[in-house]
Design a protein around this motif. Structure first.
Motif, PDB file in Angstrom:
ATOM      1  N   PRO A 254       0.812  -1.231   0.000  1.00 49.02           N
ATOM      2  CA  PRO A 254       0.000   0.000   0.000  1.00 49.02           C
ATOM      3  C   PRO A 254       0.843   1.278   0.000  1.00 49.02           C
ATOM      4  N   CYS A 255       1.930   1.292   0.774  1.00 44.70           N
ATOM      5  CA  CYS A 255       2.795   2.475   0.810  1.00 44.70           C
ATOM      6  C   CYS A 255       3.413   2.741  -0.555  1.00 44.70           C
TER       7      CYS A 255
ATOM      8  N   GLU B  18       2.424   1.598  -3.560  1.00 45.54           N
ATOM      9  CA  GLU B  18       1.440   1.928  -4.586  1.00 45.54           C
ATOM     10  C   GLU B  18       0.929   3.353  -4.426  1.00 45.54           C
ATOM     11  N   ALA B  19       0.829   3.839  -3.176  1.00 44.78           N
ATOM     12  CA  ALA B  19       0.414   5.223  -2.950  1.00 44.78           C
ATOM     13  C   ALA B  19       1.410   6.212  -3.544  1.00 44.78           C
TER      14      ALA B  19
ATOM     15  N   ILE C  92       1.360   9.503   1.200  1.00 43.97           N
ATOM     16  CA  ILE C  92       0.895   8.115   1.321  1.00 43.97           C
ATOM     17  C   ILE C  92      -0.477   8.067   1.985  1.00 43.97           C
TER      18      ILE C  92
ATOM     19  N   GLU D 179      -3.315   9.484  -0.315  1.00 41.25           N
ATOM     20  CA  GLU D 179      -3.655   8.566  -1.406  1.00 41.25           C
ATOM     21  C   GLU D 179      -4.455   7.375  -0.895  1.00 41.25           C
ATOM     22  N   LEU D 180      -4.067   6.840   0.251  1.00 47.41           N
ATOM     23  CA  LEU D 180      -4.748   5.654   0.772  1.00 47.41           C
ATOM     24  C   LEU D 180      -6.139   5.972   1.295  1.00 47.41           C
TER      25      LEU D 180
ATOM     26  N   THR E 107      -8.184   8.414   0.058  1.00 49.77           N
ATOM     27  CA  THR E 107      -8.940   9.184  -0.928  1.00 49.77           C
ATOM     28  C   THR E 107     -10.415   8.781  -0.912  1.00 49.77           C
TER      29      THR E 107
ATOM     30  N   ASP F   1     -12.472   9.028   1.575  1.00 49.63           N
ATOM     31  CA  ASP F   1     -12.904   8.507   2.874  1.00 49.63           C
ATOM     32  C   ASP F   1     -13.843   9.479   3.591  1.00 49.63           C
TER      33      ASP F   1
ATOM     34  N   SER G 143      -6.062  -3.827   8.137  1.00 53.46           N
ATOM     35  CA  SER G 143      -5.220  -3.377   7.029  1.00 53.46           C
ATOM     36  C   SER G 143      -4.545  -2.064   7.415  1.00 53.46           C
TER      37      SER G 143
ATOM     38  N   VAL H  43      -4.678   0.670   5.777  1.00 49.13           N
ATOM     39  CA  VAL H  43      -5.650   1.735   5.550  1.00 49.13           C
ATOM     40  C   VAL H  43      -6.569   1.881   6.758  1.00 49.13           C
TER      41      VAL H  43
ATOM     42  N   THR I 201       1.841   4.811  12.891  1.00 48.44           N
ATOM     43  CA  THR I 201       0.866   4.972  11.812  1.00 48.44           C
ATOM     44  C   THR I 201       0.233   6.357  11.825  1.00 48.44           C
TER      45      THR I 201
END
Length: 343
Positions: A144-145, A147-148, A193, A196-197, A199, A201, A248, A250, A272
């Motif tokens: 995830p990090c 890909e962000a 990061i 992007e994760l 987005t 929300d 997860s 996210v 986090t």
């Protein structure tokens, strides 16, 4: 008649051990025409070397203000003339892969600040690892990090032994553990990061306080051996218990973004919060009156200001099979009540 002063159950910690200096300017980016890169070999000869075989400090990860080597004999394991050239070129140096969650954030991400700002620019990312790429890229907190930041598995290259690499951009890290942080570069990296994760929300705030428990986490580096007692007492007071390792990445970021108050014992789950920006209020139960400065570095990266408390009812009892640094809470009911009263 003289009154007696009752000592509070929880007291604010007195500071951080090791350095946590703030650097205002961005780290440098060094352009390297040709170098020698190796894979990571624990406590052995490995590193990133210039064409003559000399270790390049700009591409070396250090620990603390004295720039101590980490898990490294800083020497080339063969003669320069014997290093093969397999045509790897057009790269951005990412550094060393560490697959412990907290140290991944602290040691594997910090050179990616330039990618967070400007993207890959047609280059691939060069990492040093002792694992096959498919074994580490797909970890639940790694993928995830990356890909962000727009980094796919196909965008990463690594060497299996000493190998010539050409046209490499080497961003210096934005964080050095127990030492310093380039505040703006680090903050933009973690914010990119997190943004992007999350987005799209829901940004509404949940007023119910949560406690981040380690009771279901195996092989803890540090932990309270009877944390379950603390957890049960907090649950009776209306605090929701959450087990970060079951979520997860996210969902973990969501906790810090959307909860008004987050409580827990000191641990890497609180790192986090750097992705949330701004995170909810954090009340952290420390091991003693001083806190490892790495936590402060993450606080600076996220623009957060947690409250660190310690209790004389938290005592060290030594190493156990499941916990390397083991603590025990002598009065879970009193500590839980004191934590709740801070909320």
């Amino acid at each position: 008649m003289t009154g007696t002063h009752e000592e509070p159950e929880l007291k604010l910690c007195q500071g951080f051990w090791h350095r946590h200096d703030i650097r205002e300017q961005d780290p440098a980016i060094v352009a390297v025409d040709q170098a020698i890169c190796t894979s990571f070999r624990l406590a052995d000869k490995w590193g990133f070397f210039d064409r003559s075989g000399k270790l390049m400090p700009e591409a070396t990860d250090y620990f603390g203000p004295s720039n101590t080597y980490m898990f490294q004999v800083p020497e080339l394991s063969c003669e320069v003339a014997d290093v093969p050239d397999h045509g790897k070129a057009g790269l951005i140096f990412g550094g060393r892969v560490n697959l412990h969650f907290g140290h991944f954030l602290l040691e594997t991400l910090p050179r990616l600040w330039s990618i967070a700002r400007a993207g890959l620019g047609g280059r691939k990312v060069l990492y040093q690892s002792g694992f096959a790429l498919s074994d580490w890229y797909n970890r639940p907190f790694v993928k995830p990090c990356f890909e962000a930041l727009g980094i796919r598995e196909s965008d990463i290259v690594q060497c299996t032994g000493p190998e010539i690499v050409r046209d490499v951009l080497v961003p210096l890290p934005c964080v050095q553990q127990n030492s310093w942080i380039h505040r703006d570069a680090a903050r933009s990296l973690f914010k990119k990061i997190g943004t992007e994760l999350l987005t799209g929300d829901d940004a509404s705030i949940n007023e119910v306080p949560v406690y981040l428990s380690k009771t279901r986490y195996k092989q803890k580096g540090t932990g309270i051996i009877n944390e379950i007692d603390l957890e049960e007492n907090l649950a009776k007071l209306g605090v929701e218990i959450i087990y970060p390792e079951t979520l997860s990445l996210v969902d973990q970021i969501r906790i810090f973004k959307n909860r008004k108050t987050i409580v827990g014992a000191l641990g890497s789950a609180f790192h986090t919060a750097a992705f949330a920006q701004p995170a909810g209020r954090q009340i952290i139960l420390a091991h003693n009156y001083h806190v490892n400065s790495n936590y402060r570095l993450f606080d600076i990266a996220g623009g957060n200001d947690p409250e660190y408390y310690y209790s004389n009812n938290i005592i060290e009892i030594g190493k156990t099979p499941e916990i390397s640094y083991t603590l025990r809470c002598e009065n879970p009911q009193a500590v839980a009540r004191a934590l709740y009263d801070l909320i």
